[in-house]
Design an enzyme around this catalytic site. Structure first.
Site, PDB file in Angstrom:
ATOM      1  N   PHE A 131       0.853  -1.190   0.000  1.00 36.02           N
ATOM      2  CA  PHE A 131       0.000   0.000   0.000  1.00 36.02           C
ATOM      3  C   PHE A 131       0.885   1.235   0.000  1.00 36.02           C
ATOM      4  CE2 PHE A 131       0.635   1.214   4.453  1.00 36.02           C
ATOM      5  CZ  PHE A 131       1.147   0.045   4.985  1.00 36.02           C
ATOM      6  N   PHE A 153       2.487   4.022   1.692  1.00 35.55           N
ATOM      7  CA  PHE A 153       3.735   3.712   1.026  1.00 35.55           C
ATOM      8  C   PHE A 153       4.525   2.716   1.857  1.00 35.55           C
ATOM      9  CE2 PHE A 153       2.464   7.957  -0.283  1.00 35.55           C
ATOM     10  CZ  PHE A 153       2.436   7.776  -1.653  1.00 35.55           C
TER      11      PHE A 153
END
Ligand code: CUA
Length: 155
Positions: free
Chosen positions: A74, A76
């Site tokens: 995801f 980051f």
């Protein structure tokens, strides 16, 4: 219509090659059930965190030196952000993304996969050499892309 001898020869060779390629393709598809590694398993990206197995991401031991790693890529980061396994272990990865497209690359291995929202990426790898491996995202995914990484520690 007159067709020159050599032209007819090349046409014959070309058609024979084309037909043999189509036969090989048909055998791969129908007999060996080969398919591109995409769109095989789908998931609603909005429901990743509530859909099994991604509701419980992590690493589970499933056999002698074999692990199932359920991961979420995801913006980051990756969940889990660290995996510790003994040397010689095989990891069966199952990964998806709830937001945008990410990469999943582990330098010094053959692991290099795309993690596409809506799709589930699966592959396996045996970690024979001990050391610390870094998982990096190699698809530009936004402002924090270069910070997106995780670790696999092989003891
Ligand atoms: Cu995720 Cu770049």
């Amino acid at each position: 219509m007159h067709i020159h001898k050599y032209e007819r020869l090349w046409l014959t060779i070309g058609c024979a090659l084309l037909i043999s390629f189509l036969i090989i393709l048909a055998i791969q598809t129908l007999v060996f059930k080969s398919a591109p590694p995409s769109h095989l398993e789908m998931i609603n990206p909005q429901e990743v965190y509530t859909t099994a197995p991604f509701d419980k991401p992590g690493v589970v031991k499933v056999g002698e030196k074999e692990y199932e790693a359920t991961m979420i890529a995801f913006a980051f980061s990756f969940t889990p952000d660290e995996i510790v396994i003994p040397r010689g272990s095989k990891i069966n990865f199952t990964i998806t993304s709830p937001d945008v497209q990410h990469g999943f690359q582990v330098p010094n291995t053959t692991i290099n996969a795309m993690i596409v929202p809506g799709q589930i990426t699966k592959f396996s790898y045996v970690f024979d050499k001990p050391g610390e491996y870094i998982i990096i995202c190699n698809e530009y995914c936004g402002a924090g892309h270069q910070l997106m990484m995780s670790r696999i520690i092989v003891e």
